[in-house]
Design a protein around this motif. Structure first.
Motif, PDB file in Angstrom:
ATOM      1  N   GLY A 245       0.808  -1.213   0.000  1.00 34.98           N
ATOM      2  CA  GLY A 245       0.000   0.000   0.000  1.00 34.98           C
ATOM      3  C   GLY A 245       0.840   1.261   0.000  1.00 34.98           C
ATOM      4  N   SER A 246       0.154   2.393   0.120  1.00 34.73           N
ATOM      5  CA  SER A 246       0.800   3.694   0.062  1.00 34.73           C
ATOM      6  C   SER A 246       0.358   4.583   1.223  1.00 34.73           C
ATOM      7  N   LEU A 247       1.257   5.469   1.583  1.00 36.96           N
ATOM      8  CA  LEU A 247       0.941   6.540   2.539  1.00 36.96           C
ATOM      9  C   LEU A 247       1.624   7.811   2.065  1.00 36.96           C
ATOM     10  N   ARG A 248       1.037   8.924   2.447  1.00 40.94           N
ATOM     11  CA  ARG A 248       1.591  10.229   2.078  1.00 40.94           C
ATOM     12  C   ARG A 248       1.821  11.025   3.358  1.00 40.94           C
ATOM     13  N   LEU A 249       3.090  11.219   3.699  1.00 43.19           N
ATOM     14  CA  LEU A 249       3.435  11.984   4.894  1.00 43.19           C
ATOM     15  C   LEU A 249       3.645  13.446   4.518  1.00 43.19           C
ATOM     16  N   SER A 250       3.166  14.328   5.364  1.00 46.30           N
ATOM     17  CA  SER A 250       3.365  15.759   5.149  1.00 46.30           C
ATOM     18  C   SER A 250       4.097  16.359   6.340  1.00 46.30           C
ATOM     19  N   CYS A 251       4.972  17.303   6.048  1.00 50.57           N
ATOM     20  CA  CYS A 251       5.691  18.036   7.083  1.00 50.57           C
ATOM     21  C   CYS A 251       5.367  19.507   6.878  1.00 50.57           C
ATOM     22  N   ALA A 252       4.563  20.039   7.787  1.00 51.73           N
ATOM     23  CA  ALA A 252       4.174  21.451   7.696  1.00 51.73           C
ATOM     24  C   ALA A 252       5.110  22.290   8.546  1.00 51.73           C
TER      25      ALA A 252
ATOM     26  N   ASN B 201       4.072  25.549   2.004  1.00 50.97           N
ATOM     27  CA  ASN B 201       5.171  25.485   2.983  1.00 50.97           C
ATOM     28  C   ASN B 201       5.239  24.114   3.655  1.00 50.97           C
ATOM     29  N   THR B 202       5.136  23.083   2.829  1.00 46.45           N
ATOM     30  CA  THR B 202       5.202  21.712   3.333  1.00 46.45           C
ATOM     31  C   THR B 202       6.173  20.893   2.491  1.00 46.45           C
ATOM     32  N   VAL B 203       6.615  19.810   3.083  1.00 46.17           N
ATOM     33  CA  VAL B 203       7.406  18.815   2.359  1.00 46.17           C
ATOM     34  C   VAL B 203       6.658  17.497   2.466  1.00 46.17           C
ATOM     35  N   VAL B 204       6.500  16.858   1.342  1.00 43.63           N
ATOM     36  CA  VAL B 204       5.734  15.615   1.287  1.00 43.63           C
ATOM     37  C   VAL B 204       6.650  14.434   1.024  1.00 43.63           C
ATOM     38  N   LEU B 205       6.393  13.343   1.722  1.00 41.15           N
ATOM     39  CA  LEU B 205       7.076  12.077   1.430  1.00 41.15           C
ATOM     40  C   LEU B 205       6.006  11.096   0.970  1.00 41.15           C
ATOM     41  N   GLN B 206       5.990  10.818  -0.318  1.00 37.42           N
ATOM     42  CA  GLN B 206       5.063   9.836  -0.876  1.00 37.42           C
ATOM     43  C   GLN B 206       5.700   8.470  -0.763  1.00 37.42           C
ATOM     44  N   MET B 207       5.033   7.570  -0.077  1.00 40.04           N
ATOM     45  CA  MET B 207       5.580   6.242   0.161  1.00 40.04           C
ATOM     46  C   MET B 207       4.691   5.210  -0.524  1.00 40.04           C
ATOM     47  N   ASP B 208       5.227   4.542  -1.506  1.00 41.57           N
ATOM     48  CA  ASP B 208       4.493   3.510  -2.251  1.00 41.57           C
ATOM     49  C   ASP B 208       5.151   2.152  -2.044  1.00 41.57           C
ATOM     50  N   SER B 209       4.426   1.122  -2.382  1.00 38.70           N
ATOM     51  CA  SER B 209       4.934  -0.254  -2.274  1.00 38.70           C
ATOM     52  C   SER B 209       5.525  -0.495  -0.892  1.00 38.70           C
ATOM     53  N   LEU B 210       4.791  -0.120   0.107  1.00 43.84           N
ATOM     54  CA  LEU B 210       5.301  -0.218   1.475  1.00 43.84           C
ATOM     55  C   LEU B 210       5.530  -1.663   1.884  1.00 43.84           C
ATOM     56  N   LYS B 211       6.538  -1.833   2.720  1.00 38.70           N
ATOM     57  CA  LYS B 211       6.913  -3.154   3.216  1.00 38.70           C
ATOM     58  C   LYS B 211       6.845  -3.149   4.740  1.00 38.70           C
TER      59      LYS B 211
ATOM     60  N   THR C 169       7.979  -0.118   8.776  1.00 39.76           N
ATOM     61  CA  THR C 169       7.304   0.237  10.014  1.00 39.76           C
ATOM     62  C   THR C 169       8.237   0.974  10.955  1.00 39.76           C
ATOM     63  N   ALA C 170       7.840   2.148  11.401  1.00 38.23           N
ATOM     64  CA  ALA C 170       8.683   2.976  12.266  1.00 38.23           C
ATOM     65  C   ALA C 170       7.915   4.247  12.608  1.00 38.23           C
ATOM     66  N   VAL C 171       8.487   5.008  13.522  1.00 41.89           N
ATOM     67  CA  VAL C 171       8.031   6.381  13.734  1.00 41.89           C
ATOM     68  C   VAL C 171       8.836   7.265  12.787  1.00 41.89           C
ATOM     69  N   TYR C 172       8.127   8.051  12.011  1.00 43.98           N
ATOM     70  CA  TYR C 172       8.757   8.925  11.031  1.00 43.98           C
ATOM     71  C   TYR C 172       8.751  10.362  11.539  1.00 43.98           C
ATOM     72  N   TYR C 173       9.906  11.003  11.401  1.00 45.91           N
ATOM     73  CA  TYR C 173      10.082  12.380  11.846  1.00 45.91           C
ATOM     74  C   TYR C 173      10.513  13.246  10.665  1.00 45.91           C
ATOM     75  N   CYS C 174      10.075  14.500  10.676  1.00 50.58           N
ATOM     76  CA  CYS C 174      10.653  15.450   9.738  1.00 50.58           C
ATOM     77  C   CYS C 174      11.530  16.420  10.517  1.00 50.58           C
ATOM     78  N   ALA C 175      12.560  16.886   9.848  1.00 56.94           N
ATOM     79  CA  ALA C 175      13.538  17.761  10.471  1.00 56.94           C
ATOM     80  C   ALA C 175      14.014  18.786   9.450  1.00 56.94           C
ATOM     81  N   ALA C 176      14.644  19.837   9.955  1.00 59.52           N
ATOM     82  CA  ALA C 176      15.096  20.907   9.069  1.00 59.52           C
ATOM     83  C   ALA C 176      16.429  21.473   9.530  1.00 59.52           C
ATOM     84  N   GLU C 177      17.167  22.004   8.563  1.00 60.13           N
ATOM     85  CA  GLU C 177      18.381  22.740   8.880  1.00 60.13           C
ATOM     86  C   GLU C 177      18.589  23.807   7.817  1.00 60.13           C
ATOM     87  N   ARG C 178      19.258  24.867   8.212  1.00 60.07           N
ATOM     88  CA  ARG C 178      19.414  25.997   7.292  1.00 60.07           C
ATOM     89  C   ARG C 178      20.339  25.670   6.143  1.00 60.07           C
ATOM     90  N   TYR C 179      21.418  24.969   6.421  1.00 57.60           N
ATOM     91  CA  TYR C 179      22.391  24.621   5.379  1.00 57.60           C
ATOM     92  C   TYR C 179      22.543  23.110   5.348  1.00 57.60           C
TER      93      TYR C 179
END
Length: 120
Positions: free
Chosen positions: A15-22, A76-86, A90-100
């Motif tokens: 299956g698929s999931l779509r993660l968003s990071c706002a 102002n979001t970043v999306v991670l489209q996840m297809d063909s999931l295995k 399975t995990a906790v997914y985090y989004c993170a940011a850095e200036r450089y």
């Protein structure tokens, strides 16, 4: 700088999931964004990262061809489209940011995670 990840859930293998990071408090166009995950008993790993202007993209070898990262400047979001999931995704997914962008191993600002569970 605040980040909010969403879109996790329970899905069957294949299956698929779509993660968003706002992001709030800063424009994503000037920051590198990364998606990381941590499964129980395992170290955190970088899944996919994208630099500020989107011309540098990294994917963990095991997700290449299945996951796609993209920036939506208007939202102002970043999306991670996840297809063909295995089940091993399975995990906790985090989004993170850095200036450089310094690589997909660690970043300065972190949001709370979202659980992704893939059943076999």
């Amino acid at each position: 700088v605040q980040l909010q990840a969403s879109g996790g859930g329970l899905v069957q293998a294949g299956g698929s999931l779509r993660l968003s990071c706002a992001a709030s408090g800063f424009p994503l166009d000037y920051y590198a964004i990364g998606w990381f995950r941590q499964a129980p008993g395992k170290e955190r790993e970088g899944v996919s990262c994208i630099n500020d202007n989107g011309d540098l993209i990294y994917y963990l070898e095991s997700v290449k061809g299945r996951f796609t990262i993209s920036k939506d400047s208007a939202e102002n979001t970043v999306v991670l489209q996840m297809d063909s999931l295995k089940p091993e995704d399975t995990a906790v997914y985090y989004c993170a940011a850095e200036r450089y962008y310094s690589g997909c191993s660690d970043m300065d600002y972190w949001g709370k995670g979202t659980q992704v569970t893939v059943s076999s």
